[in-house]
Design a protein around this motif. Structure first.
Motif, PDB file in Angstrom:
ATOM      1  N   SER A 212       0.826  -1.218   0.000  1.00  0.00           N
ATOM      2  CA  SER A 212       0.000   0.000   0.000  1.00  0.00           C
ATOM      3  C   SER A 212       0.852   1.257   0.000  1.00  0.00           C
ATOM      4  O   SER A 212       0.457   2.271  -0.574  1.00  0.00           O
ATOM      5  N   LEU A 213       2.022   1.200   0.614  1.00  0.00           N
ATOM      6  CA  LEU A 213       2.888   2.384   0.611  1.00  0.00           C
ATOM      7  C   LEU A 213       3.519   2.597  -0.758  1.00  0.00           C
ATOM      8  O   LEU A 213       3.598   3.732  -1.244  1.00  0.00           O
ATOM      9  N   TYR A 214       3.985   1.511  -1.364  1.00  0.00           N
ATOM     10  CA  TYR A 214       4.609   1.639  -2.690  1.00  0.00           C
ATOM     11  C   TYR A 214       3.564   2.053  -3.726  1.00  0.00           C
ATOM     12  O   TYR A 214       3.820   2.928  -4.561  1.00  0.00           O
ATOM     13  N   ASN A 215       2.397   1.423  -3.659  1.00  0.00           N
ATOM     14  CA  ASN A 215       1.313   1.758  -4.592  1.00  0.00           C
ATOM     15  C   ASN A 215       0.443   2.848  -3.955  1.00  0.00           C
ATOM     16  O   ASN A 215      -0.748   2.645  -3.701  1.00  0.00           O
ATOM     17  N   TYR A 216       1.054   3.996  -3.715  1.00  0.00           N
ATOM     18  CA  TYR A 216       0.360   5.066  -2.984  1.00  0.00           C
ATOM     19  C   TYR A 216      -0.867   5.537  -3.766  1.00  0.00           C
ATOM     20  O   TYR A 216      -0.905   5.492  -4.998  1.00  0.00           O
ATOM     21  N   ASP A 217      -1.864   6.006  -2.986  1.00  0.00           N
ATOM     22  CA  ASP A 217      -3.147   6.355  -3.598  1.00  0.00           C
ATOM     23  C   ASP A 217      -3.271   7.832  -3.927  1.00  0.00           C
ATOM     24  O   ASP A 217      -4.311   8.262  -4.450  1.00  0.00           O
TER      25      ASP A 217
END
Lengths: 69, 154
Positions: A8-13
């Protein structure tokens, strides 16, 4: 870091500095002139390959990293 | 970069695009939550943006991208032994053409018998900035992407 946290951190929203600047770390990237680290990658048809297979195909290989957005 | 790939394809130079993650997630192309979605976005690179080079997809956690510095649009050149000979924290066709031309000349000089030893160079290259085209690209992602970039950089 737990796997779900990393995903979730790498694929930030959201493109906000506190979410994207943590990943920009070019200064710590592999050095020129030394053997590069190898990783699995996937073709669009989901066949697995490796970065090492890609660079072995030609005398020189240009690899661009990027996203749709 | 497609044109660079075409220009050097018959000179022993391969070209690949590694799809990483969404740098500017928006309503139309949101942040990634699965490999299925990641492949879907990677297909859009080819079908919407027109990337003609072979596209390969990194793991969902960006293992390769993170190790190589995580820049949003960077370019590396590897030799056949897996040694990086060029790395750039931004992708610029002129810079890549300059580097490839140099390395191909090195190959030719070696064929002619020159004895060459490698050394390191650190250099600033310069790229064109087209803020209008960049914002046009952000609009494709959705209004959220435009708003967040303006908030971050104006």
């Amino acid at each position: 870091m737990a796997t779900n946290d990393l995903l979730s951190l790498y694929n930030y929203d959201a493109f906000v500095p506190e979410k994207f600047t943590r990943w920009m770390n070019f200064e710590a990237s592999p050095a020129i002139g030394n053997p590069a680290p190898d990783f699995p990658l996937w073709h669009l048809d989901e066949r697995e390959t490796r970065l090492s297979q890609i660079w072995a195909e030609n005398n020189l290989t240009v690899v661009e990293f990027g996203s749709f957005t | 970069m497609n044109a660079v790939a075409d220009q050097f394809a018959n000179r022993g130079v391969g070209s690949y695009f590694i799809y990483t993650h969404e740098a500017h997630p928006g309503e139309n192309y949101p942040h990634l939550t699965s490999m299925a979605q990641k492949f879907k976005h990677a297909y859009a690179l080819r079908d919407v943006l027109g990337v003609k080079r072979p596209i390969v997809v990194d793991a969902l956690d960006g293992a390769c991208h993170r190790t190589y510095g995580s820049m949003p649009n960077m370019t590396w050149i590897f030799n056949q032994s897996g040694i990086p000979v060029y790395k750039s924290d931004w992708s610029d066709a002129s810079s890549v053409v300059n580097a490839l031309s140099y390395f191909l000349d090195v190959r030719d000089r070696r064929k002619r018998g020159d004895r060459l030893a490698p050394f390191n160079v650190h250099r600033l290259d310069y790229r064109n900035q087209d803020r209008q085209a960049f914002y046009h690209g952000l609009e494709r992602n959705g209004p959220k992407a435009v708003r967040e970039f303006k908030d971050a950089f104006g």
